[in-house]
Every structure is written in structure tokens, then in C-alpha cells.
Motif scaffolding. Structure first.
Motif, short mmCIF file in Angstrom:
data_model
loop_
_atom_site.label_atom_id
_atom_site.label_comp_id
_atom_site.label_asym_id
_atom_site.label_seq_id
_atom_site.Cartn_x
_atom_site.Cartn_y
_atom_site.Cartn_z
N UNK A 51 -13.53 37.56 20.44
CA UNK A 51 -13.51 38.30 21.56
C UNK A 51 -12.47 37.23 22.47
N UNK A 52 -13.26 36.03 22.54
CA UNK A 52 -12.66 35.02 23.16
C UNK A 52 -11.13 34.99 22.84
N UNK A 53 -10.82 34.75 21.53
CA UNK A 53 -9.57 34.58 20.95
C UNK A 53 -8.55 35.66 21.44
N UNK A 54 -9.00 37.03 21.29
CA UNK A 54 -8.26 38.07 21.64
C UNK A 54 -8.01 38.11 23.14
N UNK A 55 -8.83 37.76 23.79
CA UNK A 55 -8.77 37.58 25.38
C UNK A 55 -7.52 36.40 25.68
N UNK A 56 -7.45 35.48 25.16
CA UNK A 56 -6.38 34.51 25.68
C UNK A 56 -5.15 35.06 24.75
N UNK A 57 -5.18 35.85 23.88
CA UNK A 57 -4.00 36.19 23.07
C UNK A 57 -3.41 37.42 24.23
N UNK A 222 -6.18 28.09 12.37
CA UNK A 222 -5.51 29.38 12.58
C UNK A 222 -6.20 30.77 12.35
N UNK A 223 -6.03 31.84 13.24
CA UNK A 223 -6.55 33.07 13.00
C UNK A 223 -6.06 34.23 13.66
N UNK A 224 -5.12 34.94 12.99
CA UNK A 224 -4.53 35.85 14.14
C UNK A 224 -5.49 37.04 14.54
N UNK A 225 -4.97 37.78 15.75
CA UNK A 225 -5.66 38.68 16.45
C UNK A 225 -5.45 39.79 16.09
N UNK A 226 -6.52 40.48 15.17
CA UNK A 226 -6.31 41.77 14.40
C UNK A 226 -6.34 43.09 15.55
N UNK A 291 -5.94 45.35 21.26
CA UNK A 291 -6.24 44.15 20.74
C UNK A 291 -7.65 43.81 20.94
N UNK A 292 -8.60 44.91 21.25
CA UNK A 292 -9.98 44.50 21.54
C UNK A 292 -10.40 43.47 22.39
N UNK A 327 -3.27 29.59 21.85
CA UNK A 327 -4.65 29.35 22.12
C UNK A 327 -5.42 30.48 21.53
N UNK A 328 -4.77 31.72 21.71
CA UNK A 328 -5.39 32.89 21.12
C UNK A 328 -5.43 32.96 19.32
N UNK A 329 -4.30 32.20 18.97
CA UNK A 329 -4.16 32.43 17.60
C UNK A 329 -4.30 31.19 16.90
N UNK A 330 -4.48 30.05 17.67
CA UNK A 330 -4.91 28.80 17.08
C UNK A 330 -6.41 28.51 17.81
N UNK A 331 -7.49 29.02 17.40
CA UNK A 331 -8.68 28.76 17.87
C UNK A 331 -8.94 27.26 18.36
N UNK A 332 -8.57 26.32 17.53
CA UNK A 332 -8.77 24.97 18.01
C UNK A 332 -8.22 24.45 19.14
N UNK A 333 -7.20 25.21 19.88
CA UNK A 333 -6.46 24.94 21.12
C UNK A 333 -7.49 25.40 22.12
N UNK A 334 -7.96 26.62 21.93
CA UNK A 334 -8.92 27.07 22.91
C UNK A 334 -10.22 26.42 22.86
N UNK A 335 -10.55 25.86 21.67
CA UNK A 335 -11.84 25.18 21.59
C UNK A 335 -11.50 23.75 22.71
N UNK A 336 -10.35 23.19 22.77
CA UNK A 336 -10.16 22.15 23.56
C UNK A 336 -10.23 22.41 24.79
N UNK A 337 -9.85 23.59 25.41
CA UNK A 337 -9.80 24.14 26.78
C UNK A 337 -11.36 24.38 27.11
N UNK A 338 -12.08 24.74 26.42
CA UNK A 338 -13.68 25.32 26.50
C UNK A 338 -14.33 23.81 26.61
#
Length: 432
Positions: A51-57, A222-226, A291-292, A327-338
Motif C-alpha cells: 500500500x505504501x509503494x502504491x501510494x508513492x507510485x 524493485x517491485x512493480x505496482x500491480x 492501483x489500490x 520510490x513506488x517501484x523501487x522500495x529501497x528508495x522509499x525505505x530511505x525516505x521513511x
């Protein structure tokens, strides 16, 4: 408004740095909503991270639609950042629990379509928002956001060490550092005050063991948003109605953002641009539901950052939008922000929320309080809005949707100002 207002040229280095500041500024609110939603619905860690990744995306997509526009149909083409909205959080939790995730995201899509249709009548809706209403609303935005920033400065409510001396000192040090750099800094350093404050605060947080570096290493690269991850959306009447009510509140907040932009960037936004802006937000919301993710709103704090950096280029916000999509499709980037400590973000956002409050006061200062019942409208509306925001338990015996609406301070201040303006000024209210 001069067309070139938001077309200023910015070098690549400054564009990346200021864009990164905007990403950091919108992160706390954008992350908080899906985290609260996931917790309330009992989702597991994997679903929460999704949900966090989808929200960034989807926030990145919403920004690009707003800044670049879809022809002349949607998007204001203003340097406005969007992120997840708190306004519809309560109904989202209610719908998710009672009807399931497919109905939840179906209601997000359908309510976005309703807002899209309403945007074609925006010229009539905007007549309800003269300066006395908008100024009152914007002032309360800053006032109601301040406690959130202060709780973050103390370490984040519910977190271990909340209110500790270390959190308070570090958060206040970040706030003072930002203000001093903004006052005495020259050139690029002045425009980097927020980023420098957050960077220095995070570095200090590492020494105080406030930064969880191990959690960054564990996140996937890497994790695409489904899309439609919870199945085909379900469109049920009551969830759609409920979501639409709170998305209208969100729409009012977006209208207020344009007024803050006018104040900070010294422009005068035409109603046609506001219409396209709301329409762009609605289009983004329909994509968001697919995109949930949750409805987005225009962020006042990022407009305040424009006032702080004095850089109002569309290219900077476009860069920020691309960063947020990554940041949404590369979770490592969003993890740095958080990983940035809550107290550091709290110190930074206190400075920004102060700018919002000042913008509202500036709007109100141009009113003649001896005319048009402005004295009564402003004072009574702010009293009602503040009361609803900080004493929401007053409505404990009112059940269901009405309780959620009445306990929303921003809704109450806007509806109070609108009704009092109409009641006390009659037909003259539409000519103000």
C-alpha cells in the motif's frame, strides 16, 4: 497572472536538490495514511508495504497530471505536489471493514468520477468561496496541522520515546537551523534550508541511534505496482456515497491550496485554472483506485516550501513527481525516505505549517473587518472549526457518517464561513 511565472529555468543540480526537498516534505503525510489504513484493516506487513509503494507510485502520477496537464482538459499546470489525503481516511476504514478491499477501491474510483463531473460546475461552486471564506479556511489549515508537526517533533505519537528530551532537542534544533539558514544563507544554500536541516538532523539521529539502517537493507530493490491487486473493483452505492462526501471536503482543501499559491507566488489564479486543477486531481483519483491506493490531495506544505526556497519552477515539481514514482517501484528508495527520524521531520514541518498560517492571516488582513460582517464570519467560523478539530468528542452521541463530518474541523470551518456569509450578507455574498 504572467504565463512565465512558473517557467523559470533551474539548473540540473538545483532542480534535483529542490525536487528532493519536495519529496521529503510530502513523505510524512503520504506514508501515514496507508500505514493507518493498513493497521485499522489488520493487513499484514507485506500488504502494508504494498500500500505504501502504491501510494508513492500514484502520488507521482497525480503530480505529473497536475503539473504537465492533459491538454486543456485537466491539470492546472501549477507547481503543486499531491499526496494521500487524510480527509477520507475514516470512511476508507469503515468501507474496508464492512465491504472489503474491492469495494473500497471501487468507491475511490467512482467518487473520483463524481468529483470530475462536479468540476464542470466549478464556476458556480467557487462563488461560495470569496476571500473571507478562503482566508478563514487557510488560516485553520495551518492551525490544525501544527499539533501534528509538534507530535512528530516529540518523536511521533505511539512511538517508543515519545516526548523524550532527545527528540525535543533534536526537533527544535532542526527547526532553528532551517530558519537561520533561510535568513542568513546565500544563493543555493538559502533555497536548500529544508534539505540541509533534514540531512543534518538525520545525521545527528544516526549518532543517537534513531535511524534504523538495517530495515533499509532488508527491503526489495524493485517491485512493480500491480493494478487491481484485490480483484475487480466493486461499485456499491453506500460506499460510493460515503466516499464522495469526504472527497468533496478534500476538494474544498484543494481550492484553498490555490489561494495559498496566489499568496506565496504573487499570482492571481483564474477560475478556469482551478477547474482544471480539480479535474486533474479527480482523474488522478480514478487512476489511484485502479492501483489500490487512496485519494490524493494538494499539499499546502509543499506550496509553503516554494515560499521558503523562492523557486516556483514546474520543472522542479516534475522532477519530484518522477522521484516519487521511482520510490513506488523501487522500495529501497522509499525505505530511505521513511528512515528519517520523526522528530527531524516534525521540526521541518513546523516551519512550513507556520507559513500556511501566515498566508491565511495575510488573506484576512486585506479584508475590511468593519464591513460585510467579516468580523463575525471570521471569528465565529474559526471558533467552530477549532472546536470541532480539538473537541471532536462533543459529537460522540451522533452516530455514523454525520459524526465523522461534524468532527472534521476543516469541513466545519468552511461550511460555517459559507453559511454565515450567505446568511448575514444575502445576495451581496456572491459579489464579494
Amino acid at each position: 497572472m504572467k504565463k512565465e511565472s512558473f517557467d523559470e529555468k533551474v539548473g540540473w543540480g538545483r532542480m534535483l536538490l529542490v525536487g528532493f526537498q519536495h519529496v521529503l516534505t510530502m513523505c510524512p503525510g503520504t506514508i501515514a495514511v496507508p500505514l493507518i489504513l493498513a493497521g485499522a484493516l489488520g493487513l499484514n506487513e507485506k500488504e502494508t508495504a504494498f500500500l505504501v509503494s502504491a501510494n508513492f507510485f500514484t502520488s507521482g502520477i497525480a503530480i505529473l497530471i497536475q503539473v504537465l496537464g492533459i491538454g486543456k482538459l485537466a491539470g492546472s499546470r501549477y507547481p503543486i505536489v499531491l499526496g494521500s489525503s487524510f480527509a477520507p481516511l475514516s470512511p476508507m476504514i469503515l468501507i474496508g471493514k464492512e465491504y472489503g478491499m474491492a469495494a473500497l477501491f471501487g468507491s475511490v474510483i467512482a467518487s473520483g468520477a463524481v468529483i470530475f463531473l462536479l468540476s464542470f460546475f466549478m464556476d458556480k461552486i467557487l462563488k461560495l468561496f470569496p476571500q473571507v471564506v478562503v482566508g478563514t479556511f487557510v488560516t485553520l489549515i495551518g492551525i490544525t496541522l501544527a499539533p501534528t508537526a509538534l507530535r512528530d517533533l516529540a518523536g511521533g505519537e505511539g512511538n517508543a520515546g515519545f516526548g523524550s528530551v532527545e527528540n525535543l532537542i533534536l526537533g527544535l534544533a532542526v527547526l532553528i537551523f532551517i530558519l537561520l539558514v533561510d535568513k542568513y544563507g546565500k544563493g543555493i544554500w538559502k533555497s536548500m534550508s529544508l534539505l540541509l536541516g533534514i540531512t543534518a538532523g538525520t545525521a545527528a539521529g544516526c549518532f543517537l541511534h534513531m535511524v534504523d539502517i538495517a530495515s533499509i537493507a532488508q527491503v526489495e530493490i524493485f517491485q512493480p505496482v500491480q493494478p487491481f491487486a484485490y480483484g475487480v473493483p466493486e461499485f456499491k452505492l453506500w460506499p460510493i456515497f460515503l466516499m464522495t462526501i469526504f472527497c468533496i471536503i478534500n476538494m474544498i482543501q484543494c481550492i484553498g491550496v490555490f489561494s495559498v499559491m496566489d499568496e506565496i507566488a504573487d499570482v492571481e489564479t483564474e477560475n478556469e485554472i482551478k477547474e482544471r486543477g480539480i479535474r486533474g486531481q479527480a482523474v488522478a483519483q480514478m487512476i489511484t483506485g485502479a492501483f489500490n491506493s487512496v485519494p490524493s490531495t494538494m499539499f499546502n506544505e509543499n506550496v509553503s516550501l516554494i515560499g521558503l526556497t523562492k523557486i516556483k519552477s514546474r520543472s522542479v515539481i516534475t522532477t519530484a513527481g518522477i522521484m516519487i514514482i521511482l520510490a513506488g517501484i523501487f522500495p529501497k528508495i522509499s525505505a530511505v525516505f521513511t528512515a528519517v527520524p520523526k522528530c527531524v521531520l516534525g521540526g521541518a514541518t513546523l516551519a512550513l505549517f507556520g507559513v500556511i498560517t501566515s498566508s491565511g492571516i495575510s488573506m484576512l488582513s486585506r479584508l475590511d473587518f468593519s464591513k460585510d460582517n467579516n468580523f463575525k464570519i471570521v471569528g465565529t467560523s474559526i471558533a467552530i472549526g477549532v472546536g470541532a478539530a480539538f473537541a471532536s468528542d462533543a459529537f460522540v452521541n451522533i452516530l455514523g457518517t454525520l459524526q465523522m463530518i461534524l468532527s472534521n474541523g476543516l469541513f466545519m470551518v468552511s461550511i460555517s464561513a459559507i453559511l454565515l456569509n450567505l446568511l448575514l450578507n444575502g445576495k451581496k455574498a456572491f459579489r464579494k
